[in-house]
Motif scaffolding. Structure first.
Motif, PDB file in Angstrom:
ATOM      1  N   SER A  25       0.870  -1.183   0.000  1.00  0.00           N
ATOM      2  CA  SER A  25       0.000   0.000   0.000  1.00  0.00           C
ATOM      3  C   SER A  25       0.907   1.234   0.000  1.00  0.00           C
ATOM      4  O   SER A  25       1.721   1.407   0.916  1.00  0.00           O
ATOM      5  CB  SER A  25      -0.904   0.000   1.232  1.00  0.00           C
ATOM      6  OG  SER A  25      -1.643   1.201   1.313  1.00  0.00           O
ATOM      7  N   ALA A  31      -0.840  -0.948  -4.584  1.00  0.00           N
ATOM      8  CA  ALA A  31      -2.134  -0.269  -4.496  1.00  0.00           C
ATOM      9  C   ALA A  31      -1.876   1.152  -3.997  1.00  0.00           C
ATOM     10  O   ALA A  31      -1.411   1.338  -2.874  1.00  0.00           O
ATOM     11  CB  ALA A  31      -3.073  -1.009  -3.551  1.00  0.00           C
ATOM     12  N   SER A  72      -2.776   4.491  -2.447  1.00  0.00           N
ATOM     13  CA  SER A  72      -3.822   4.970  -1.535  1.00  0.00           C
ATOM     14  C   SER A  72      -3.202   5.900  -0.516  1.00  0.00           C
ATOM     15  O   SER A  72      -2.076   5.687  -0.062  1.00  0.00           O
ATOM     16  CB  SER A  72      -4.487   3.784  -0.823  1.00  0.00           C
ATOM     17  OG  SER A  72      -5.356   4.229   0.198  1.00  0.00           O
ATOM     18  N   PHE A 108      -2.486  -6.723   2.903  1.00  0.00           N
ATOM     19  CA  PHE A 108      -1.215  -6.186   2.417  1.00  0.00           C
ATOM     20  C   PHE A 108      -0.062  -6.724   3.250  1.00  0.00           C
ATOM     21  O   PHE A 108      -0.185  -6.931   4.460  1.00  0.00           O
ATOM     22  CB  PHE A 108      -1.218  -4.653   2.480  1.00  0.00           C
ATOM     23  CG  PHE A 108      -2.082  -4.009   1.434  1.00  0.00           C
ATOM     24  CD1 PHE A 108      -1.619  -3.836   0.137  1.00  0.00           C
ATOM     25  CD2 PHE A 108      -3.364  -3.578   1.736  1.00  0.00           C
ATOM     26  CE1 PHE A 108      -2.416  -3.261  -0.836  1.00  0.00           C
ATOM     27  CE2 PHE A 108      -4.173  -2.997   0.776  1.00  0.00           C
ATOM     28  CZ  PHE A 108      -3.691  -2.832  -0.523  1.00  0.00           C
ATOM     29  N   GLY A 168       3.454  -1.479   3.879  1.00  0.00           N
ATOM     30  CA  GLY A 168       3.029  -0.188   3.361  1.00  0.00           C
ATOM     31  C   GLY A 168       4.212   0.761   3.335  1.00  0.00           C
ATOM     32  O   GLY A 168       5.275   0.490   3.893  1.00  0.00           O
TER      33      GLY A 168
END
Length: 313
Positions: A105, A134, A136, A147, A150
């Motif tokens: 993420s 992803a 975001s 996930f 991050g």
């Protein structure tokens, strides 16, 4: 009404023994293959038959055959057991070497300046790992959303996470376009921002963030206002370049527009310093080889590591 299903304890007990006897049609040969005694095989089969409520084998002094129930059970149990073994091997393999799907993420703004070169070199080094990114701005629950890790600025990472530095600390610069300053005076002091159109950032908590500046080592909060609120730095940057208003941006994101003259920095003596960008993942989770490989790769290829090597040299 939805039913609740549970797997009974010991539901797979005796399956391997059953498959061995069905394969060899012989209790002794099945026992030798599994490395147990013939009596252990007999006990396992009897327990399985009792649990199923059906006789699976026809036993005589000279031969062993399958009953109708046994043949039906074999037709479904054998492929299911083989699939279970294959699933275990796959899981064991993923636990031994970097492979499988690695889900990250990531804020959109860090992709071009940080993550794209890092991902390119990682994919080349570890071809058996698939990387899914992803984008975001949300501070999501990594485990709940599926996930592995991050990437965020350090001040937004929870204390129960393992954080790996990817960049050195950097300044948050205030900047506007030449067109904006063609119609507005440049601010000289933080309080001057109250009279300017400022592009604000909505944080993942839902709050619209004020701007933080540094006045001789003292952090000051300025409640700015303006015509645009965005939830990511990429949008804020684009709006500032178009002359919508002033923006406060991480210096690595603003570096190229400042270099080419698309943006002009103001209030440089008051620019605060942010902790930098970090890779993070849950501290309590056992780290898989694919994530360990990415963490080690990030440590050795990140701007923070390159700067450290330059200083050492």
């Amino acid at each position: 009404m939805k039913q609740s299903f549970t797997v009974r304890q010991g539901a797979l007990d005796g399956i391997e023994a059953f498959l061995g006897v069905a394969k060899h049609r012989n209790f002794r040969r099945a026992a030798a293959e599994l490395g147990v005694t013939p009596s252990a095989i007999s006990q396992a089969i009897r327990a399985l038959e009792a649990r199923l409520g059906a006789t699976l084998f026809i036993r005589t002094t000279r031969s062993v055959g399958l009953t109708e129930a046994g043949a039906g059970f074999l037709s479904r149990a054998k492929p299911a057991f083989e699939e279970l073994i294959a699933a275990g091997e796959t899981a064991r393999d993923l636990g031994r070497r970097p492979a499988g799907l690695l889900r990250l993420s990531v804020p959109r703004a860090v992709l071009p300046i940080l993550l794209q070169p890092l991902i390119a070199s990682f994919c080349k080094a570890y071809p058996e790992v698939e990387v899914e990114i992803a984008t975001s701005e949300e501070l999501i629950d990594l485990a709940a959303a599926g996930f592995d890790a991050g990437i965020r600025m350090g001040q937004f990472i929870a204390a129960d996470m393992v954080a790996v530095r990817l960049t050195p600390p950097f300044r948050l610069v205030t900047a506007g376009s030449p067109a904006y300053f063609g119609a507005n005076r440049r601010p000289q002091r933080p309080d001057d921002l109250r009279h300017h159109r400022c592009i604000r950032l909505r944080r993942s908590s839902g709050a619209v963030g004020s701007w933080t500046l540094n006045d001789n080592g003292r952090a000051i909060e300025i409640a700015v206002a303006g015509p645009l609120i965005a939830n990511d730095f990429s949008t804020v940057l684009g709006a500032a370049i178009e002359g919508v208003g002033l923006a406060q941006l991480p210096e690595p994101i603003a570096a190229e527009p400042l270099r080419t003259g698309k943006l002009v920095q103001v209030l440089a003596p008051f620019a605060p310093t942010a902790p930098g960008v970090f890779l993070y993942y849950p501290a309590h989770r056992e780290i898989m080889p694919k994530l360990r490989a990415f963490v080690d790769h990030a440590k050795s290829h990140s701007p923070a590591m390159r700067r450290s090597r330059t200083k050492t040299a």
